[in-house]
Design an enzyme around this catalytic site. Structure first.
Site, short mmCIF file in Angstrom:
data_model
loop_
_atom_site.label_atom_id
_atom_site.label_comp_id
_atom_site.label_asym_id
_atom_site.label_seq_id
_atom_site.Cartn_x
_atom_site.Cartn_y
_atom_site.Cartn_z
N HIS A 153 0.83 -1.21 0.00
CA HIS A 153 0.00 0.00 0.00
C HIS A 153 0.86 1.26 0.00
O HIS A 153 0.38 2.34 0.31
CB HIS A 153 -0.96 0.00 1.20
CG HIS A 153 -1.67 -1.29 1.38
ND1 HIS A 153 -1.23 -2.28 2.23
CD2 HIS A 153 -2.78 -1.79 0.76
CE1 HIS A 153 -2.04 -3.32 2.14
NE2 HIS A 153 -2.98 -3.06 1.27
S1 FES Z 1 1.71 -0.55 3.32
FE1 FES Z 1 0.15 -1.99 3.70
S2 FES Z 1 1.26 -3.73 4.36
FE2 FES Z 1 2.78 -2.22 4.04
#
Ligand code: FES
Length: 195
Positions: A153
């Site tokens: 993410h």
């Molecule tokens: S940014 Fe979501 S698991 Fe690392």
């Protein structure tokens, strides 16, 4: 007829029960057959790492309690780079309890040359990737100081595992308990408070 069914049912129950005993009986010798070191690893015993072959700027990974632990040998430039971007970090002074007291410093380390950090993102547990080199070639902008990018993410961390502001990951990467047995051997999973 009913009597025959009853006898079949009893036979099935007896067979299942015997099977259950067999599984339990074989489980004990399996555990007992593990070597002492394998039993210790399964229980999460400390792990020793020899960093003598690690060149400045290189990283190695050891496994502790089933988790990847990165050991990054920082160059003098990498150590110096930790100062320049702290206004962009969520917890630059490591105030959250993500490290032992001896790692509550800018380098988040006992010896600033070596970062020992658990390589698991504090958002949902993905493993970030290395983006060690600074600047535009990282794909993270001209002002990228070097660090790590979580591909899941997009959380970004600096070369001390400190998370930048407004990322999905809420906290810095975790520093495990560790201590140096010599200049080139570190033990992960044990320090003077746990020994
Ligand atoms: S940014 Fe979501 S698991 Fe690392």
């Amino acid at each position: 007829m009913n009597e025959i069914r009853r006898q079949r049912r009893n036979l099935l129950i007896a067979t299942s029960a015997a099977g259950g005993v067999a599984v339990a009986a074989t489980a004990v010798p399996f555990v007992a057959s593990l070597t002492p070191s394998a039993r210790a690893r399964a229980a999460g015993a400390p792990v020793e790492a020899d960093v003598s072959k690690l060149a400045p700027g290189e990283m190695m990974t050891v496994e502790w309690r089933g988790k990847p632990v990165w050991i990054l040998r920082r160059t003098p430039e990498m150590i110096a780079s930790l100062e320049g971007h702290e206004a962009r970090l969520a917890d630059p002074a490591s105030e959250e309890p993500q490290q032992p007291d001896y790692a509550s410093n800018r380098a988040r380390a006992i010896n600033p040359e070596f970062l020992v950090v658990i390589g698991i993102c504090t958002h949902l547990g993905c493993s970030p990737t290395e983006k060690l080199a600074p600047g535009a070639p990282s794909g993270l902008g001209d002002d990228w100081p070097g660090g790590f990018l979580c591909p899941c993410h997009g959380s970004i961390f600096d070369l001390s595992g400190r998370v930048f502001l407004s990322q999905p990951a809420p906290t810095n990467l975790e520093i495990p308990p560790h201590k140096w047995l010599s200049a080139s051997v570190v033990i992960v999973g044990e320090d003077d408070s746990t020994a």
